[in-house]
Design a protein around this motif. Structure first.
Motif, short mmCIF file in Angstrom:
data_model
loop_
_atom_site.label_atom_id
_atom_site.label_comp_id
_atom_site.label_asym_id
_atom_site.label_seq_id
_atom_site.Cartn_x
_atom_site.Cartn_y
_atom_site.Cartn_z
N ALA A 27 0.83 -1.21 0.00
CA ALA A 27 0.00 0.00 0.00
C ALA A 27 0.86 1.26 0.00
CB ALA A 27 -0.94 0.00 1.20
N VAL A 28 2.09 1.18 0.51
CA VAL A 28 3.01 2.31 0.49
C VAL A 28 3.59 2.50 -0.91
CG1 VAL A 28 5.22 3.18 1.40
CG2 VAL A 28 3.59 2.06 2.94
N SER A 29 3.71 1.40 -1.66
CA SER A 29 4.33 1.45 -2.99
C SER A 29 3.34 1.98 -4.02
CB SER A 29 4.79 0.06 -3.40
OG SER A 29 3.68 -0.75 -3.73
N PHE A 30 3.89 2.27 -5.21
CA PHE A 30 3.08 2.57 -6.37
C PHE A 30 3.23 1.40 -7.32
CE2 PHE A 30 4.64 6.67 -4.83
CZ PHE A 30 3.43 7.30 -4.59
N TRP A 31 2.11 0.76 -7.67
CA TRP A 31 2.19 -0.35 -8.61
C TRP A 31 2.69 0.14 -9.95
CZ3 TRP A 31 2.21 -5.16 -7.30
CH2 TRP A 31 1.50 -5.59 -6.18
N TYR A 32 3.57 -0.59 -10.55
CA TYR A 32 3.98 -0.32 -11.92
C TYR A 32 3.32 -1.34 -12.84
CZ TYR A 32 6.80 0.60 -16.01
OH TYR A 32 7.21 0.92 -17.28
N ARG A 33 3.35 -2.59 -12.43
CA ARG A 33 2.70 -3.67 -13.18
C ARG A 33 2.11 -4.66 -12.18
NH1 ARG A 33 5.90 -7.80 -16.86
NH2 ARG A 33 5.76 -8.91 -14.91
N PRO A 34 0.82 -4.61 -11.97
CA PRO A 34 0.19 -5.42 -10.93
C PRO A 34 0.41 -6.93 -11.04
CG PRO A 34 -1.34 -3.78 -11.74
CD PRO A 34 -0.14 -3.73 -12.64
N ASP A 35 0.62 -7.44 -12.23
CA ASP A 35 0.81 -8.89 -12.36
C ASP A 35 2.28 -9.29 -12.19
OD1 ASP A 35 1.67 -7.78 -14.74
OD2 ASP A 35 0.82 -9.36 -15.99
N GLY A 36 3.12 -8.37 -11.73
CA GLY A 36 4.53 -8.67 -11.52
C GLY A 36 4.77 -9.34 -10.18
N CYS A 37 4.18 -10.50 -9.96
CA CYS A 37 4.31 -11.22 -8.70
C CYS A 37 4.38 -12.72 -8.99
CB CYS A 37 3.10 -10.92 -7.81
SG CYS A 37 3.14 -11.73 -6.20
N TYR A 38 5.29 -13.40 -8.30
CA TYR A 38 5.36 -14.85 -8.48
C TYR A 38 5.86 -15.52 -7.21
CZ TYR A 38 10.39 -14.27 -9.22
OH TYR A 38 11.71 -13.96 -9.07
N LEU A 39 5.54 -16.81 -7.11
CA LEU A 39 6.04 -17.66 -6.04
C LEU A 39 7.12 -18.55 -6.61
CD1 LEU A 39 3.09 -16.97 -5.02
CD2 LEU A 39 3.26 -19.09 -3.75
N SER A 40 8.09 -18.88 -5.77
CA SER A 40 9.18 -19.75 -6.21
C SER A 40 9.57 -20.69 -5.08
CB SER A 40 10.38 -18.90 -6.64
OG SER A 40 11.41 -19.71 -7.14
N ALA A 41 9.88 -21.93 -5.45
CA ALA A 41 10.34 -22.93 -4.48
C ALA A 41 11.29 -23.88 -5.19
CB ALA A 41 9.16 -23.72 -3.92
N TRP A 42 12.13 -24.54 -4.40
CA TRP A 42 13.03 -25.57 -4.91
C TRP A 42 12.54 -26.93 -4.46
CZ3 TRP A 42 16.79 -25.21 -8.42
CH2 TRP A 42 17.27 -23.93 -8.72
N ALA A 43 12.57 -27.87 -5.37
CA ALA A 43 12.25 -29.26 -5.03
C ALA A 43 13.52 -30.07 -5.20
CB ALA A 43 11.15 -29.80 -5.94
N HIS A 44 13.96 -30.70 -4.12
CA HIS A 44 15.17 -31.50 -4.16
C HIS A 44 14.87 -33.00 -4.18
CE1 HIS A 44 17.94 -28.13 -3.72
NE2 HIS A 44 17.04 -27.62 -2.92
N ASP A 45 13.58 -33.34 -4.06
CA ASP A 45 13.22 -34.76 -4.18
C ASP A 45 11.85 -34.87 -4.84
OD1 ASP A 45 11.04 -34.91 -2.12
OD2 ASP A 45 12.68 -34.56 -0.71
N ASP A 46 11.54 -36.06 -5.31
CA ASP A 46 10.31 -36.29 -6.06
C ASP A 46 9.05 -35.99 -5.25
OD1 ASP A 46 11.57 -37.05 -8.44
OD2 ASP A 46 11.74 -39.14 -7.78
N ASP A 47 9.08 -36.31 -3.94
CA ASP A 47 7.90 -36.08 -3.11
C ASP A 47 7.57 -34.59 -3.02
OD1 ASP A 47 5.80 -36.89 -1.21
OD2 ASP A 47 7.06 -35.82 0.25
N VAL A 48 8.58 -33.77 -2.78
CA VAL A 48 8.34 -32.32 -2.69
C VAL A 48 7.85 -31.79 -4.04
CG1 VAL A 48 9.47 -30.07 -2.37
CG2 VAL A 48 9.90 -31.93 -0.76
N LEU A 49 8.46 -32.21 -5.12
CA LEU A 49 8.03 -31.77 -6.45
C LEU A 49 6.58 -32.15 -6.70
CD1 LEU A 49 8.64 -30.46 -9.17
CD2 LEU A 49 9.54 -32.68 -9.93
N ARG A 50 6.23 -33.37 -6.39
CA ARG A 50 4.84 -33.83 -6.58
C ARG A 50 3.88 -33.00 -5.76
NH1 ARG A 50 1.93 -36.48 -3.45
NH2 ARG A 50 3.63 -37.27 -2.15
#
Length: 175
Positions: A27-50
């Motif tokens: 709310a303090v910021s000024f949006w430049y591009r509202p869809d400029g947001c993403y989540l990121s994670a690392w999967a080091h094994d098949d269970d986490v990836l799944r």
């Protein structure tokens, strides 16, 4: 070119508290591009990836192991509103270390500090289960980071103060 600098402004075991602070900072910021947001994670094994991809089937997966055909994998998901962000982050935080990054926003000018508006280095991040922006270590806490131009410690402190927070640790080099 250049990297951001990231200042932690909250460490908490309460993900809702971290997301509430992030919403206040947005709310303090000024949006430049509202869809400029993403989540990121690392999967080091098949269970986490799944589990990550089952939680959000639209997530993209990029393999980084041998010949880019094996684990580890980077899993990412674009999000466009705070509700979707909150739901996705909660699901992934229950599985592994992950983060949400808002970029393409603009920090306001702070004339009393001699700071103009900032776009190039303006980002906001919530790192889940980690004290670092890269989520390379496990902790029980979630950390909210404000990213800004390197050397702009005063801007980070000012942004935190606008939402009743403060810088709670040393900055780290961003991306």
């Amino acid at each position: 070119m250049g990297n951001t600098c990231a200042w932690p402004v909250l460490r908490t075991v309460d993900l809702a508290e971290a997301l509430t602070l992030a919403e206040k900072l947005l709310a303090v910021s000024f949006w430049y591009r509202p869809d400029g947001c993403y989540l990121s994670a690392w999967a080091h094994d098949d269970d986490v990836l799944r589990r990550l991809t089952q939680a959000h089937p639209g997530a993209s997966v990029e393999l980084y192991g041998e010949g880019h055909t094996a684990l580890p994998a980077s899993v990412s998901l674009g999000v466009s509103d705070l509700g979707q962000t909150s739901d996705a982050l909660r699901a992934w935080a229950d599985i592994t270390r992950c983060y949400v990054l808002w970029h393409d926003l603009k920090w306001p000018a702070v004339p009393e500090l001699g700071l103009d508006e900032e776009y190039k280095y303006a980002e906001l991040q919530v790192a889940c289960n980690s004290h670092t922006i890269y989520c390379d270590e496990w902790t029980a806490e979630h950390t909210v980071f404000v990213h800004a131009r390197p050397g702009h410690d005063a801007r980070a402190a000012w942004l935190a103060a606008q939402v009743g927070a403060r810088v709670v640790g040393p900055p780290e080099e961003g991306w």
